[in-house]
Design a protein around this motif. Structure first.
Motif, PDB file in Angstrom:
ATOM      1  N   LYS A 158       0.825  -1.212   0.000  1.00  0.00           N
ATOM      2  CA  LYS A 158       0.000   0.000   0.000  1.00  0.00           C
ATOM      3  C   LYS A 158       0.864   1.268   0.000  1.00  0.00           C
ATOM      4  CE  LYS A 158      -4.057  -1.847   0.002  1.00  0.00           C
ATOM      5  NZ  LYS A 158      -5.016  -1.631  -1.090  1.00  0.00           N
ATOM      6  N   THR A 159       2.022   1.205   0.638  1.00  0.00           N
ATOM      7  CA  THR A 159       2.921   2.359   0.614  1.00  0.00           C
ATOM      8  C   THR A 159       3.437   2.608  -0.802  1.00  0.00           C
ATOM      9  OG1 THR A 159       3.598   1.945   2.893  1.00  0.00           O
ATOM     10  CG2 THR A 159       5.020   3.356   1.577  1.00  0.00           C
ATOM     11  N   GLY A 218       8.203  10.907   0.744  1.00  0.00           N
ATOM     12  CA  GLY A 218       9.009  10.967   1.966  1.00  0.00           C
ATOM     13  C   GLY A 218       8.182  10.719   3.217  1.00  0.00           C
ATOM     14  N   GLN A 219       7.011  11.322   3.277  1.00  0.00           N
ATOM     15  CA  GLN A 219       6.133  11.121   4.433  1.00  0.00           C
ATOM     16  C   GLN A 219       5.629   9.681   4.488  1.00  0.00           C
ATOM     17  OE1 GLN A 219       3.194  14.100   3.680  1.00  0.00           O
ATOM     18  NE2 GLN A 219       4.235  15.646   4.938  1.00  0.00           N
ATOM     19  N   LEU A 220       5.266   9.141   3.338  1.00  0.00           N
ATOM     20  CA  LEU A 220       4.795   7.757   3.306  1.00  0.00           C
ATOM     21  C   LEU A 220       5.888   6.792   3.735  1.00  0.00           C
ATOM     22  CD1 LEU A 220       2.672   7.696   0.027  1.00  0.00           C
ATOM     23  CD2 LEU A 220       1.851   7.535   2.376  1.00  0.00           C
ATOM     24  N   MET A 254       5.779   4.322   6.821  1.00  0.00           N
ATOM     25  CA  MET A 254       5.919   2.895   6.558  1.00  0.00           C
ATOM     26  C   MET A 254       6.968   2.274   7.483  1.00  0.00           C
ATOM     27  SD  MET A 254       7.318   0.826   3.239  1.00  0.00           S
ATOM     28  CE  MET A 254       8.985   1.296   3.633  1.00  0.00           C
ATOM     29  N   PHE A 255       8.082   2.958   7.688  1.00  0.00           N
ATOM     30  CA  PHE A 255       9.122   2.402   8.558  1.00  0.00           C
ATOM     31  C   PHE A 255       8.634   2.283  10.006  1.00  0.00           C
ATOM     32  CE2 PHE A 255      12.378   3.782   5.311  1.00  0.00           C
ATOM     33  CZ  PHE A 255      12.616   2.488   4.888  1.00  0.00           C
ATOM     34  N   LEU A 256       7.827   3.223  10.456  1.00  0.00           N
ATOM     35  CA  LEU A 256       7.226   3.097  11.793  1.00  0.00           C
ATOM     36  C   LEU A 256       6.298   1.887  11.844  1.00  0.00           C
ATOM     37  CD1 LEU A 256       6.387   6.773  12.732  1.00  0.00           C
ATOM     38  CD2 LEU A 256       7.904   5.228  13.952  1.00  0.00           C
ATOM     39  N   GLY A 257       5.498   1.717  10.809  1.00  0.00           N
ATOM     40  CA  GLY A 257       4.603   0.569  10.752  1.00  0.00           C
ATOM     41  C   GLY A 257       5.348  -0.744  10.699  1.00  0.00           C
ATOM     42  N   VAL A 258       6.445  -0.785   9.937  1.00  0.00           N
ATOM     43  CA  VAL A 258       7.265  -2.004   9.851  1.00  0.00           C
ATOM     44  C   VAL A 258       7.829  -2.356  11.223  1.00  0.00           C
ATOM     45  CG1 VAL A 258       9.443  -2.896   8.925  1.00  0.00           C
ATOM     46  CG2 VAL A 258       7.812  -1.834   7.398  1.00  0.00           C
TER      47      VAL A 258
END
Length: 78
Positions: free
Chosen positions: A35-36, A48-50, A54-58
């Motif tokens: 989705k990212t 950049g924001q996505l 995404m890294f926080l979600g990972v």
């Protein structure tokens, strides 16, 4: 059943338990990253924001896999 056979079965059950615990985060990572990438393709200006989100979600999804691994050691089968 003797003691060595019981130990082998217990070890195998822990491996199966971790395998099942890793399925959920694996699916979650696939959806999250897919989705990212889809969002980056639709709106490249917010890539950049996505990516940061995404890294926080990972990190949170990988925490679930690590909890499954730790639970296998903390709560051994029988």
């Amino acid at each position: 059943m003797d003691v060595t056979t019981l130990a082998e079965v217990t070890g195998n059950l822990n491996a199966v338990g971790y395998g099942l615990a890793a399925v959920g985060p694996g699916i979650g990572l696939g959806i999250l990253i897919g989705k990212t990438i889809e969002g980056m393709a639709r709106q490249p200006e917010v890539a950049g924001q996505l990516r940061a989100t995404m890294f926080l979600g990972v990190a949170f999804v990988e925490l679930l896999a690590l909890l499954g691994l730790v639970a296998g050691f903390l709560f051994p089968a029988a």
